[in-house]
Design a protein around this motif. Sequence first.
Motif, PDB file in Angstrom:
ATOM      1  N   VAL A 129       0.825  -1.196   0.000  1.00 24.01           N
ATOM      2  CA  VAL A 129       0.000   0.000   0.000  1.00 24.01           C
ATOM      3  C   VAL A 129       0.865   1.253   0.000  1.00 24.01           C
ATOM      4  N   ALA A 130       0.308   2.312  -0.581  1.00 21.97           N
ATOM      5  CA  ALA A 130       0.863   3.666  -0.496  1.00 21.97           C
ATOM      6  C   ALA A 130      -0.339   4.561  -0.248  1.00 21.97           C
ATOM      7  N   LEU A 135       1.613   7.798  -0.228  1.00 23.81           N
ATOM      8  CA  LEU A 135       1.475   8.089  -1.646  1.00 23.81           C
ATOM      9  C   LEU A 135       2.181   9.388  -1.993  1.00 23.81           C
ATOM     10  N   GLN A 136       2.076  10.388  -1.121  1.00 22.61           N
ATOM     11  CA  GLN A 136       2.725  11.662  -1.404  1.00 22.61           C
ATOM     12  C   GLN A 136       4.246  11.515  -1.435  1.00 22.61           C
ATOM     13  N   VAL A 154      -5.292   8.704  -2.027  1.00 20.76           N
ATOM     14  CA  VAL A 154      -5.174  10.020  -1.401  1.00 20.76           C
ATOM     15  C   VAL A 154      -6.151   9.987  -0.226  1.00 20.76           C
ATOM     16  N   MET A 155      -5.724   9.472   0.898  1.00 22.12           N
ATOM     17  CA  MET A 155      -6.625   9.032   1.962  1.00 22.12           C
ATOM     18  C   MET A 155      -6.918  10.086   3.026  1.00 22.12           C
ATOM     19  N   GLU A 156      -6.357  11.274   2.899  1.00 24.52           N
ATOM     20  CA  GLU A 156      -6.488  12.260   3.971  1.00 24.52           C
ATOM     21  C   GLU A 156      -7.935  12.582   4.326  1.00 24.52           C
ATOM     22  N   ILE A 157      -8.822  12.575   3.326  1.00 24.63           N
ATOM     23  CA  ILE A 157     -10.214  12.947   3.585  1.00 24.63           C
ATOM     24  C   ILE A 157     -10.866  12.002   4.590  1.00 24.63           C
ATOM     25  N   LYS A 158     -10.388  10.757   4.652  1.00 26.56           N
ATOM     26  CA  LYS A 158     -10.939   9.796   5.608  1.00 26.56           C
ATOM     27  C   LYS A 158     -10.767  10.284   7.041  1.00 26.56           C
ATOM     28  N   PRO A 163      -4.745  16.800   1.649  1.00 27.98           N
ATOM     29  CA  PRO A 163      -3.353  16.441   1.353  1.00 27.98           C
ATOM     30  C   PRO A 163      -2.460  17.651   1.601  1.00 27.98           C
ATOM     31  N   ASP A 164      -1.449  17.486   2.456  1.00 28.03           N
ATOM     32  CA  ASP A 164      -0.625  18.653   2.812  1.00 28.03           C
ATOM     33  C   ASP A 164       0.854  18.315   2.891  1.00 28.03           C
TER      34      ASP A 164
END
Length: 280
Positions: A129-130, A135-136, A154-158, A163-164
Amino acid sequence: MTSPTETSARVRLSIDERGIAEVALNRPEKMNALDTAMFEAINRTIAQLAEDKRVRVVVLHGEGRAFCAGLDLASFVAMGESERAQRSHDAGNMNDLAARTHGLANAFQQVAWGWHALPVPVIAAVHGVAYGGGLQVALGADIRLVTPDAKLSVMEIKWGLVPDMAGMALAAGLVRGDQLRELVYTGRVVSGEEAVVLGLATRACADPLAEARTLAAGIATRSPQAIRGAKRLCNLLPQTTPAEVLLAEAREQQKVMGGAQQQEAVRAGMEGRAPLFKDE
């Protein structure tokens, strides 16, 4: 021979006689999740590589079952509590995200942007996984090789975040705008094969690390001066105007044309042998 391996609690670095640096995220029991120690170790490694003139190309990968599972959740909670406690009176600490502590970036962004800013190519080998920050980190590489069944998100919303870690700046040149928005808004997990279609990955292969090492070996035989110039040109795209790119091309060519490395490349090609480049 490979130089003595430098080991930290989180990152392992080795550099061989060809100038190939291999960087392994080394927290396999946590799927290489990013905690404070990992952030610090990655940034130290990037700084070391930036100063080492021997390095011609970097291979970046994760030990164990995954490339990087993203932010360590326990660290995320601790950092959130620290942020709330210190934000009002301490603008100079690691939790002040607006502080530019690493050139254009803050300490968290540097673990991804730093690979992009290195003067030599970086090849990421992604398996397992990334997710999120993981992933960033991979997006900071010049080339991303993935297994077909790798999982990227891009999992930040979870977690109620955006994404920062330089991911938006890096992905903007890779993924079509509407597709990027879908990934960011939903946190949808995509396979390695779909990541190639979207532009998040370069190509899918059964053994990304072996492929990355082979690719790095080929790059290491090319003129180091020309490779560094080529990366500078690639990093201008796509945000730079055509006029600026055309001028940059001319300037980079003037730097290498007629130099010792360029002449050796020509001689070696005409003589059918491997080139022997000396640092300039």
